[in-house]
Design a protein around this motif. Structure first.
Motif, PDB file in Angstrom:
ATOM      1  N   THR A 415      95.686  66.460  26.452  1.00 16.78           N
ATOM      2  CA  THR A 415      95.652  66.846  25.041  1.00 16.78           C
ATOM      3  C   THR A 415      94.383  66.312  24.404  1.00 16.78           C
ATOM      4  N   VAL A 416      93.780  67.116  23.523  1.00 20.01           N
ATOM      5  CA  VAL A 416      92.478  66.746  22.962  1.00 20.01           C
ATOM      6  C   VAL A 416      92.533  66.425  21.478  1.00 20.01           C
ATOM      7  N   GLY A 417      93.685  66.570  20.854  1.00 17.04           N
ATOM      8  CA  GLY A 417      93.809  66.152  19.465  1.00 17.04           C
ATOM      9  C   GLY A 417      93.283  67.133  18.446  1.00 17.04           C
ATOM     10  N   TRP A 418      92.976  68.357  18.874  1.00 16.24           N
ATOM     11  CA  TRP A 418      92.605  69.398  17.912  1.00 16.24           C
ATOM     12  C   TRP A 418      93.107  70.732  18.455  1.00 16.24           C
ATOM     13  N   GLU A 419      93.290  71.674  17.586  1.00 24.45           N
ATOM     14  CA  GLU A 419      93.772  72.997  17.989  1.00 24.45           C
ATOM     15  C   GLU A 419      92.884  74.062  17.355  1.00 24.45           C
ATOM     16  N   PRO A 420      92.318  74.951  18.159  1.00 27.31           N
ATOM     17  CA  PRO A 420      91.467  76.009  17.598  1.00 27.31           C
ATOM     18  C   PRO A 420      92.268  76.916  16.674  1.00 27.31           C
ATOM     19  N   THR A 421      91.702  77.186  15.519  1.00 24.49           N
ATOM     20  CA  THR A 421      92.318  78.121  14.571  1.00 24.49           C
ATOM     21  C   THR A 421      91.362  79.236  14.180  1.00 24.49           C
ATOM     22  N   LEU A 422      90.069  79.036  14.393  1.00 31.52           N
ATOM     23  CA  LEU A 422      89.074  80.025  13.980  1.00 31.52           C
ATOM     24  C   LEU A 422      88.762  80.927  15.172  1.00 31.52           C
ATOM     25  N   HIS A 423      89.589  81.950  15.352  1.00 34.86           N
ATOM     26  CA  HIS A 423      89.375  82.893  16.456  1.00 34.86           C
ATOM     27  C   HIS A 423      90.180  84.150  16.187  1.00 34.86           C
ATOM     28  N   ASP A 424      89.758  85.249  16.801  1.00 34.97           N
ATOM     29  CA  ASP A 424      90.539  86.467  16.779  1.00 34.97           C
ATOM     30  C   ASP A 424      91.670  86.357  17.802  1.00 34.97           C
ATOM     31  N   ARG A 425      92.332  87.465  18.086  1.00 33.17           N
ATOM     32  CA  ARG A 425      93.486  87.436  18.973  1.00 33.17           C
ATOM     33  C   ARG A 425      93.113  86.893  20.351  1.00 33.17           C
ATOM     34  N   VAL A 426      93.942  85.991  20.857  1.00 29.44           N
ATOM     35  CA  VAL A 426      93.833  85.539  22.237  1.00 29.44           C
ATOM     36  C   VAL A 426      94.677  86.497  23.083  1.00 29.44           C
ATOM     37  N   HIS A 427      94.027  87.277  23.939  1.00 30.39           N
ATOM     38  CA  HIS A 427      94.727  88.315  24.691  1.00 30.39           C
ATOM     39  C   HIS A 427      95.529  87.720  25.848  1.00 30.39           C
ATOM     40  N   PRO A 428      96.566  88.419  26.276  1.00 27.43           N
ATOM     41  CA  PRO A 428      97.312  87.980  27.460  1.00 27.43           C
ATOM     42  C   PRO A 428      96.374  87.840  28.656  1.00 27.43           C
ATOM     43  N   THR A 429      96.568  86.802  29.443  1.00 30.61           N
ATOM     44  CA  THR A 429      95.619  86.512  30.518  1.00 30.61           C
ATOM     45  C   THR A 429      95.519  87.648  31.523  1.00 30.61           C
ATOM     46  N   GLN A 430      96.618  88.304  31.831  1.00 29.25           N
ATOM     47  CA  GLN A 430      96.578  89.353  32.841  1.00 29.25           C
ATOM     48  C   GLN A 430      95.679  90.525  32.435  1.00 29.25           C
ATOM     49  N   SER A 431      95.391  90.656  31.145  1.00 30.38           N
ATOM     50  CA  SER A 431      94.519  91.750  30.685  1.00 30.38           C
ATOM     51  C   SER A 431      93.044  91.384  30.726  1.00 30.38           C
ATOM     52  N   VAL A 432      92.735  90.127  31.015  1.00 27.18           N
ATOM     53  CA  VAL A 432      91.355  89.659  30.877  1.00 27.18           C
ATOM     54  C   VAL A 432      90.382  90.340  31.839  1.00 27.18           C
ATOM     55  N   PRO A 433      90.670  90.453  33.161  1.00 25.49           N
ATOM     56  CA  PRO A 433      89.686  91.096  34.035  1.00 25.49           C
ATOM     57  C   PRO A 433      89.323  92.519  33.604  1.00 25.49           C
ATOM     58  N   GLY A 434      90.312  93.301  33.231  1.00 28.36           N
ATOM     59  CA  GLY A 434      90.033  94.661  32.802  1.00 28.36           C
ATOM     60  C   GLY A 434      89.272  94.717  31.494  1.00 28.36           C
ATOM     61  N   ARG A 435      89.679  93.883  30.554  1.00 24.27           N
ATOM     62  CA  ARG A 435      89.041  93.896  29.235  1.00 24.27           C
ATOM     63  C   ARG A 435      87.589  93.408  29.334  1.00 24.27           C
ATOM     64  N   VAL A 436      87.388  92.308  30.045  1.00 27.35           N
ATOM     65  CA  VAL A 436      86.033  91.775  30.187  1.00 27.35           C
ATOM     66  C   VAL A 436      85.171  92.722  31.018  1.00 27.35           C
ATOM     67  N   GLY A 437      85.742  93.263  32.103  1.00 26.58           N
ATOM     68  CA  GLY A 437      84.990  94.171  32.941  1.00 26.58           C
ATOM     69  C   GLY A 437      84.527  95.422  32.220  1.00 26.58           C
ATOM     70  N   ALA A 438      85.325  95.889  31.282  1.00 26.54           N
ATOM     71  CA  ALA A 438      84.980  97.109  30.548  1.00 26.54           C
ATOM     72  C   ALA A 438      84.028  96.867  29.390  1.00 26.54           C
ATOM     73  N   HIS A 439      84.015  95.673  28.844  1.00 28.52           N
ATOM     74  CA  HIS A 439      83.315  95.471  27.585  1.00 28.52           C
ATOM     75  C   HIS A 439      82.204  94.435  27.609  1.00 28.52           C
ATOM     76  N   ALA A 440      82.169  93.524  28.579  1.00 32.22           N
ATOM     77  CA  ALA A 440      81.139  92.495  28.584  1.00 32.22           C
ATOM     78  C   ALA A 440      79.808  93.039  29.083  1.00 32.22           C
TER      79      ALA A 440
END
Length: 445
Positions: A415-440
């Motif tokens: 635990t690091v004692g802080w929690e990110p709040t300034l971000h858009d939606r955190v996508h489900p992990t299983q969607s990451v390869p497809g989403r990153v592969g299509a858009h990065a």
């Protein structure tokens, strides 16, 4: 065709690099679609760079501060004098070779060489047999090496000013061999550009670096220092054109001409790095450059999301001091053949760092590399959730922190004692390869 990158060192240079002297197009103004993209600003919740007044780059540029450039010299002219913070948009059309002078002549390492430098003499003078391993080189030859490096620096280093947007047109905008600095400049946007093969013709031999010594180079593809509110988005970073595998060895160590792909150091703060492609590199991203409590304390707040990291051997990222949110990234870690450089680690938990990793996806060929994803660099804790490993069905849930702790002599806290709040939606992990592969990467705005 072969090109000398240091005395006695021949490295293949692709035709695309040599062709970069050609101007692909000169335009007095941007097309409406390109103008819209060039004036885009960071979303109001898109990571740390959205903090405060956000990041708008050159979106407020007047018509006379919108530039389309097709050569390195045109780019140097378009950025304006250092410290000129007039809002400006600079659009890159095609490939810009930083090793081309104002007359359009291509430059090689010999063009930067100081008259008093001799590479063979440098090797002999500072060899372990003659110089030893207790102190860094000094004296006339080392001074001549530094002057040679400074000559190259004057040609290939480019400082961006505050309130600037640097954007590539289409899918083929490239900066070849250039070292882009965002240093003391705030409110900067860099998008849709391939940054390839920033290399140092004159790396230093340092016998005190590690037990066997190392060659250390000077130039990153991009460096962010003493800057705030920076958005780096949809770019590609690599050593393309000069891979480490083609480099020779001297004093029993690889003659390393590359430094980082994208380093964020010297008190930089409020940076978002999104939808970029980092590939085929060793020391990839350093966040914080010293354990000393100097300019980095309270700074180095960085968000890394939806980036692809393929065959990068370490520093993805390595963090000191900062609150760094790493989410929805895709890591591809191949099992490199014997004789090639091997994977070292991805997440470096450095001194006073507060790394928060969330919903990242890993493709790792060698199971032995899984516990290596995390490495302790004098850190105390990191926080991780939602990691998935490999493309099996169902996806294999894994905690990279637990994998590390299972084999480590000293445990890292969770635990690091802080929690990110300034971000858009955190996508489900299983969607990451497809989403990153299509858009990065480039061409995907």
């Amino acid at each position: 065709m072969r090109k000398t990158i240091g005395l006695g060192i021949a490295v293949a240079v692709p035709l695309t690099l040599l062709a970069a002297t050609q101007v692909s197009a000169n335009a007095d103004e941007l097309a409406p679609g390109d103008e819209r993209l060039a004036r885009a600003v960071l979303g109001d919740r898109d990571g740390w760079a959205a903090h405060g007044d956000g990041t708008t780059g050159g979106s407020a540029a007047e018509a006379d501060q919108v530039h389309v450039v097709g050569t390195w010299e045109e780019l140097r002219e378009a950025v304006g004098p250092r410290g000129d913070d007039t809002p400006r948009i600079i659009a890159i059309d095609g490939a810009l070779n930083a090793h081309v002078d104002a007359d359009g002549d291509e430059l090689g390492c010999s063009d930067y060489q100081d008259s008093e430098f001799d590479f063979d003499a440098y090797l002999d003078t500072y060899s372990p047999e003659n110089w030893g391993m207790e102190e860094e080189p000094s004296g006339p030859l080392e001074e001549a090496r530094v002057r040679s490096m400074r000559n190259q620096q004057e040609q290939i280093q480019l400082h961006l000013n505050s309130n600037t947007t640097l954007i590539g047109l289409g899918d083929d905008a490239r900066v070849l061999g250039g070292n882009i600095l965002i240093d003391g400049a705030d409110n900067v946007i860099v998008r849709n550009i391939g940054f390839e093969n920033a290399h140092d013709c004159w790396p230093q031999w340092d016998p005190t670096d590690g037990s066997e010594g190392n060659w250390n180079s000077e130039f990153d593809n991009m460096s962010v220092r003493r800057a705030e509110n920076v958005w780096i988005d949809h770019n590609e970073f690599s050593d393309k054109g000069m891979p480490d595998s083609e480099l020779p060895e001297y004093h029993g160590r690889e003659y390393q001409v590359h430094d980082g792909l994208l380093d964020i150091t010297h008190g930089a703060d409020l940076v978002t790095v999104s939808y970029n492609d980092f590939s085929e590199h060793d020391k990839t991203m350093l966040i914080g450059s010293t354990d000393s409590p100097t300019y980095d304390v309270g700074e180095l707040r960085v968000t890394l999301h939806h980036n692809r990291w393929e065959n990068v051997l370490q520093r993805a990222p390595r963090v000191r001091w900062g609150q760094v949110h790493v989410y929805n990234n895709h890591y591809v870690i191949p099992d490199n053949p014997e004789g090639e450089k091997q994977f070292s680690y991805s997440w470096g938990v450095g001194y006073e760092s507060q790394l928060y990793a969330e919903n990242n996806y890993f493709d790792i060929e060698n199971d032995a590399d899984v516990p290596k994803v995390v490495r302790d660099w004098r850190g105390e804790e990191m926080q991780e959730s939602g990691s998935l490993l490999n493309g099996r069905s169902p996806h294999h849930r894994v905690s990279m922190l637990e994998e590390y702790n299972a084999v480590a002599d000293e445990q890292l806290g969770d635990t690091v004692g802080w929690e990110p709040t300034l971000h858009d939606r955190v996508h489900p992990t299983q969607s990451v390869p497809g989403r990153v592969g299509a858009h990065a990467g480039t061409g995907n705005l």
